[in-house]
Design a protein around this motif. Sequence first.
Motif, PDB file in Angstrom:
ATOM      1  N   GLU A 189      48.221  47.912  32.762  1.00  0.00           N
ATOM      2  CA  GLU A 189      47.717  47.982  34.132  1.00  0.00           C
ATOM      3  C   GLU A 189      46.213  48.279  34.157  1.00  0.00           C
ATOM      4  O   GLU A 189      45.432  47.559  34.783  1.00  0.00           O
ATOM      5  N   ASN A 190      45.791  49.345  33.491  1.00  0.00           N
ATOM      6  CA  ASN A 190      44.366  49.714  33.489  1.00  0.00           C
ATOM      7  C   ASN A 190      43.530  48.694  32.728  1.00  0.00           C
ATOM      8  O   ASN A 190      42.387  48.405  33.110  1.00  0.00           O
ATOM      9  N   PHE A 191      44.098  48.162  31.647  1.00  0.00           N
ATOM     10  CA  PHE A 191      43.342  47.153  30.911  1.00  0.00           C
ATOM     11  C   PHE A 191      43.191  45.885  31.743  1.00  0.00           C
ATOM     12  O   PHE A 191      42.158  45.212  31.682  1.00  0.00           O
ATOM     13  N   GLY A 192      44.202  45.559  32.544  1.00  0.00           N
ATOM     14  CA  GLY A 192      44.082  44.424  33.448  1.00  0.00           C
ATOM     15  C   GLY A 192      42.950  44.617  34.444  1.00  0.00           C
ATOM     16  O   GLY A 192      42.204  43.681  34.754  1.00  0.00           O
ATOM     17  N   ALA A 193      42.794  45.853  34.944  1.00  0.00           N
ATOM     18  CA  ALA A 193      41.680  46.156  35.855  1.00  0.00           C
ATOM     19  C   ALA A 193      40.340  45.973  35.148  1.00  0.00           C
ATOM     20  O   ALA A 193      39.398  45.391  35.708  1.00  0.00           O
ATOM     21  N   LEU A 194      40.244  46.463  33.912  1.00  0.00           N
ATOM     22  CA  LEU A 194      39.012  46.290  33.129  1.00  0.00           C
ATOM     23  C   LEU A 194      38.715  44.810  32.905  1.00  0.00           C
ATOM     24  O   LEU A 194      37.559  44.370  33.004  1.00  0.00           O
ATOM     25  N   ALA A 195      39.750  44.030  32.621  1.00  0.00           N
ATOM     26  CA  ALA A 195      39.577  42.589  32.391  1.00  0.00           C
ATOM     27  C   ALA A 195      39.058  41.899  33.644  1.00  0.00           C
ATOM     28  O   ALA A 195      38.183  41.023  33.574  1.00  0.00           O
ATOM     29  N   LEU A 196      39.573  42.274  34.823  1.00  0.00           N
ATOM     30  CA  LEU A 196      39.116  41.665  36.068  1.00  0.00           C
ATOM     31  C   LEU A 196      37.652  42.016  36.348  1.00  0.00           C
ATOM     32  O   LEU A 196      36.874  41.168  36.787  1.00  0.00           O
ATOM     33  N   ILE A 197      37.270  43.257  36.076  1.00  0.00           N
ATOM     34  CA  ILE A 197      35.890  43.697  36.324  1.00  0.00           C
ATOM     35  C   ILE A 197      34.908  42.920  35.448  1.00  0.00           C
ATOM     36  O   ILE A 197      33.909  42.370  35.933  1.00  0.00           O
ATOM     37  N   THR A 198      35.166  42.886  34.150  1.00  0.00           N
ATOM     38  CA  THR A 198      34.248  42.207  33.236  1.00  0.00           C
ATOM     39  C   THR A 198      34.250  40.701  33.470  1.00  0.00           C
ATOM     40  O   THR A 198      33.202  40.052  33.368  1.00  0.00           O
ATOM     41  N   THR A 199      35.408  40.143  33.805  1.00  0.00           N
ATOM     42  CA  THR A 199      35.485  38.707  34.071  1.00  0.00           C
ATOM     43  C   THR A 199      34.691  38.342  35.315  1.00  0.00           C
ATOM     44  O   THR A 199      34.011  37.305  35.354  1.00  0.00           O
ATOM     45  N   TYR A 200      34.756  39.178  36.340  1.00  0.00           N
ATOM     46  CA  TYR A 200      33.987  38.920  37.559  1.00  0.00           C
ATOM     47  C   TYR A 200      32.492  38.859  37.253  1.00  0.00           C
ATOM     48  O   TYR A 200      31.781  37.956  37.721  1.00  0.00           O
ATOM     49  N   ALA A 201      32.002  39.808  36.449  1.00  0.00           N
ATOM     50  CA  ALA A 201      30.577  39.821  36.099  1.00  0.00           C
ATOM     51  C   ALA A 201      30.191  38.570  35.316  1.00  0.00           C
ATOM     52  O   ALA A 201      29.129  37.975  35.547  1.00  0.00           O
ATOM     53  N   VAL A 202      31.048  38.164  34.388  1.00  0.00           N
ATOM     54  CA  VAL A 202      30.771  36.966  33.598  1.00  0.00           C
ATOM     55  C   VAL A 202      30.728  35.728  34.496  1.00  0.00           C
ATOM     56  O   VAL A 202      29.854  34.857  34.352  1.00  0.00           O
ATOM     57  N   ILE A 203      31.666  35.646  35.434  1.00  0.00           N
ATOM     58  CA  ILE A 203      31.709  34.490  36.338  1.00  0.00           C
ATOM     59  C   ILE A 203      30.439  34.424  37.182  1.00  0.00           C
ATOM     60  O   ILE A 203      29.819  33.358  37.333  1.00  0.00           O
ATOM     61  N   VAL A 204      30.032  35.555  37.750  1.00  0.00           N
ATOM     62  CA  VAL A 204      28.809  35.590  38.553  1.00  0.00           C
ATOM     63  C   VAL A 204      27.612  35.150  37.716  1.00  0.00           C
ATOM     64  O   VAL A 204      26.763  34.362  38.165  1.00  0.00           O
ATOM     65  N   ASP A 205      27.541  35.649  36.491  1.00  0.00           N
ATOM     66  CA  ASP A 205      26.441  35.297  35.595  1.00  0.00           C
ATOM     67  C   ASP A 205      26.421  33.797  35.312  1.00  0.00           C
ATOM     68  O   ASP A 205      25.372  33.153  35.378  1.00  0.00           O
ATOM     69  N   LYS A 206      27.580  33.241  35.001  1.00  0.00           N
ATOM     70  CA  LYS A 206      27.645  31.820  34.662  1.00  0.00           C
ATOM     71  C   LYS A 206      27.407  30.921  35.868  1.00  0.00           C
ATOM     72  O   LYS A 206      26.869  29.815  35.735  1.00  0.00           O
TER      73      LYS A 206
END
Length: 435
Positions: A46-63
């Motif tokens: 559960e918590n790792f899924g939250a971490l994955a969503l946070i970092t993925t969002y930043a990567v998407i915005v960057d790309k």
Amino acid sequence: MINLGSGTDRLRLLFKQAGTLFTGNIFAGVLGLVAFLLTARHLGAENFGALALITTYAVIVDKLINFQSWQTLIKFGAGMVPETIGSLSLSRLVSFCLMADLISAVAAAAMGFFLVQFVGVLLGWSETVLAGARWFCLVVLFNVTGAATGLLRIAGLYRLLAAHLVLANACRLVGVAVGIALGAGMTWFLWVYGLSMLLGYAVIMFGGLSIARRWELGLVTSTYSYFKQYLSFLVWTNLSSVLTVPVKHFDVMVVGAVLSEAAAGQFKVIRQVGQLLGQISSPLYQAVYPFLSRDVGEGKAQSGIRLARDSGYLVVVLAVPLGLMVSVPGIWWIPSVLGESYTGLVAPLVVFSVLSALSLGAGVVHPLFLSLGFARETVIILLCTTPVYLWLLWYLTGVMGLMGVVLAFGIEFFSVVAIKLLIIQRWGNRGARVG
């Protein structure tokens, strides 16, 4: 000038440079994978899924917003590398690319920060994910490495390109280990992941600055009439990069929205294994692009096509066995390393590994296509295929779960490669036969 060689010497130089990146990337990939798995086990699904969503969002915005200026720098700068120091043309090109890096980094960070509430509500994110995603957008602000990356690749300093990944992932692993020892929560790991990314950016910028000083390149202003040729290529390549973001990153977001945050964390594990396989092909793509760009610029496109074909065969031979070696034993290592909550990953992991390995070999078509000048055609292809992929991704995920995500990835990737090969073949038939 940096000598890219010819014939056998050229092929030897290519694989020497790719081998340097491969060695560093594999080492960095292993460090990153260990840190990733330790984080997943410590935080839980559960918590790792939250971490994955946070970092993925930043990567998407960057790309989505941050220009990939290194492509423009290599495309036009590979033939400008000065016989003597102080090249005005190269200074102007580097200045243009650096300006694009700075503008797009600020725009990406600002847009990511202000859109996170809308995206989070749309996808049903928890308040923890929303707060973390806002903070992590600050990392995007410091990604101004495009011009520096292009200079390092043109100069052939692949050791530094490899070393920055090793250093960043080594520091990440240390931070993760300390966090586990302290029993830290998700906030600690967000800091660790963010600071390790910033460290990698700093190393790249230092290397690019060193090259600029060695070649006595300065910041030079130019009129629009001068850099409009670069601007056109930059815009089209950036659009193509934007259109690849859904394929590369939306899957984690869709899994979180259609299934659950825990499922997003599970799929992130599958994606991480795919990234480890990518350490085989990524060095080759980075090393081969300057060769292909120079071939096309000198009217030797057929030589570049043969080089890309042979390189792709080699990647498949290396990647498929490695993919099976990592994924099939997942029957044993997934429950023991990650815990019982991740046991459902084995079947989609095996299929994804095989598809990824095949796609890595076929992926050499992308730098070849770009070096031939098909930036606009790339955008058109992606405009047609990306909406279909997004529909398939959403539908198959709802019907088949994680296996549906994997199948959508395979269908999209090989469709794009097939279209590009047809265009290259038609282009070759108009000039010289593709051999």
